[in-house]
Design a protein around this motif. Structure first.
Motif, PDB file in Angstrom:
ATOM      1  N   SER A  14       0.714  -1.126  -0.176  1.00 12.98           N
ATOM      2  CA  SER A  14       0.174  -0.027   0.002  1.00 12.98           C
ATOM      3  C   SER A  14       1.060   1.275  -0.109  1.00 12.98           C
ATOM      4  CB  SER A  14      -0.937  -0.027   1.245  1.00 12.98           C
ATOM      5  OG  SER A  14      -0.057   0.075   2.439  1.00 12.98           O
TER       6      SER A  14
ATOM      7  N   GLU B 280      -7.075   3.509  -3.104  1.00  6.50           N
ATOM      8  CA  GLU B 280      -5.737   3.259  -2.822  1.00  6.50           C
ATOM      9  C   GLU B 280      -5.287   3.464  -4.095  1.00  6.50           C
ATOM     10  OE1 GLU B 280      -2.988   2.222  -0.406  1.00  6.50           O
ATOM     11  OE2 GLU B 280      -2.431   2.673  -2.455  1.00  6.50           O
TER      12      GLU B 280
ATOM     13  N   TYR C  13      -1.817   1.216  -5.680  1.00  6.38           N
ATOM     14  CA  TYR C  13      -2.568   0.055  -6.006  1.00  6.38           C
ATOM     15  C   TYR C  13      -3.138   0.030  -7.483  1.00  6.38           C
ATOM     16  CZ  TYR C  13      -4.649  -4.701  -6.090  1.00  6.38           C
ATOM     17  OH  TYR C  13      -5.081  -6.070  -6.178  1.00  6.38           O
TER      18      TYR C  13
ATOM     19  N   HIS D 289      -7.645 -10.689  -4.753  1.00  6.56           N
ATOM     20  CA  HIS D 289      -6.511 -10.081  -3.918  1.00  6.56           C
ATOM     21  C   HIS D 289      -6.800 -10.745  -2.221  1.00  6.56           C
ATOM     22  CE1 HIS D 289      -9.042  -6.935  -2.268  1.00  6.56           C
ATOM     23  NE2 HIS D 289      -7.906  -6.725  -1.799  1.00  6.56           N
ATOM     24  N   SER D 290      -5.616 -10.632  -1.893  1.00  5.45           N
ATOM     25  CA  SER D 290      -5.653 -10.855  -0.485  1.00  5.45           C
ATOM     26  C   SER D 290      -4.774  -9.626   0.386  1.00  5.45           C
ATOM     27  CB  SER D 290      -5.192 -12.247  -0.019  1.00  5.45           C
ATOM     28  OG  SER D 290      -3.775 -12.342  -0.460  1.00  5.45           O
ATOM     29  N   THR D 291      -5.130  -9.452   1.216  1.00 10.03           N
ATOM     30  CA  THR D 291      -4.373  -8.443   2.226  1.00 10.03           C
ATOM     31  C   THR D 291      -3.622  -8.869   3.288  1.00 10.03           C
ATOM     32  OG1 THR D 291      -6.012  -6.942   1.555  1.00 10.03           O
ATOM     33  CG2 THR D 291      -4.536  -5.995   3.106  1.00 10.03           C
TER      34      THR D 291
ATOM     35  N   LYS E 236      -1.659  -7.582   6.444  1.00  9.50           N
ATOM     36  CA  LYS E 236      -1.476  -6.446   7.557  1.00  9.50           C
ATOM     37  C   LYS E 236      -0.074  -6.364   8.225  1.00  9.50           C
ATOM     38  CE  LYS E 236      -5.871  -5.152   7.783  1.00  9.50           C
ATOM     39  NZ  LYS E 236      -6.380  -4.012   7.161  1.00  9.50           N
TER      40      LYS E 236
ATOM     41  N   GLU F 216       0.462  -2.264   4.266  1.00  8.14           N
ATOM     42  CA  GLU F 216      -0.265  -3.610   3.839  1.00  8.14           C
ATOM     43  C   GLU F 216       0.214  -4.134   2.751  1.00  8.14           C
ATOM     44  OE1 GLU F 216      -4.479  -2.157   3.616  1.00  8.14           O
ATOM     45  OE2 GLU F 216      -4.876  -2.618   5.602  1.00  8.14           O
TER      46      GLU F 216
ATOM     47  N   PHE G  56      -0.158  -6.733  -0.833  1.00  9.23           N
ATOM     48  CA  PHE G  56      -1.358  -6.896  -1.555  1.00  9.23           C
ATOM     49  C   PHE G  56      -0.781  -8.196  -2.194  1.00  9.23           C
ATOM     50  CE2 PHE G  56      -2.565  -2.562  -1.173  1.00  9.23           C
ATOM     51  CZ  PHE G  56      -3.556  -2.818  -0.102  1.00  9.23           C
TER      52      PHE G  56
END
Length: 98
Positions: free
Chosen positions: A40, A50, A53, A76-78, A80, A89, A91
């Motif tokens: 991010s 965002e 991205y 997509h997955s995030t 932290k 973050e 991605f």
């Protein structure tokens, strides 16, 4: 657009040409995938787009289509607490294409 927007577009172009394009499978009618990882923007604690991205992945998806690939799905997955200070973050973006 500002300097950061132009930088994000440049980064998307660089990633596409140096990393994505060499790893795309020749068009053969089969489904294929490619995973792109990114972070991010530094300060992402506010509600809004965002932009980093969006610009970078948007360029990759657009260019794949311009090169004749059909985008079938994007997931997509995030993650932290990423980055040196744990304040970003991460991605993972999985692009399924034909």
């Amino acid at each position: 657009m500002g300097l950061l927007s132009k930088n994000n577009d440049h980064n998307g172009k660089t990633i596409y040409n140096k990393q994505v394009l060499p790893n795309l499978v020749n068009q053969d009618g089969h489904k294929h995938i490619i995973m792109v990882t990114s972070f991010s923007k530094w300060n992402n604690q506010v509600f809004g787009v965002e932009t980093k991205y969006t610009a970078q992945l948007g360029y990759i998806v657009d260019q794949m289509q311009n090169d004749g690939y059909e985008i079938l799905d994007i997931e997509h997955s995030t993650l932290k607490n990423q980055g040196i200070f744990g304040e970003m973050e991460g991605f993972h973006t999985l692009i399924t294409y034909r």
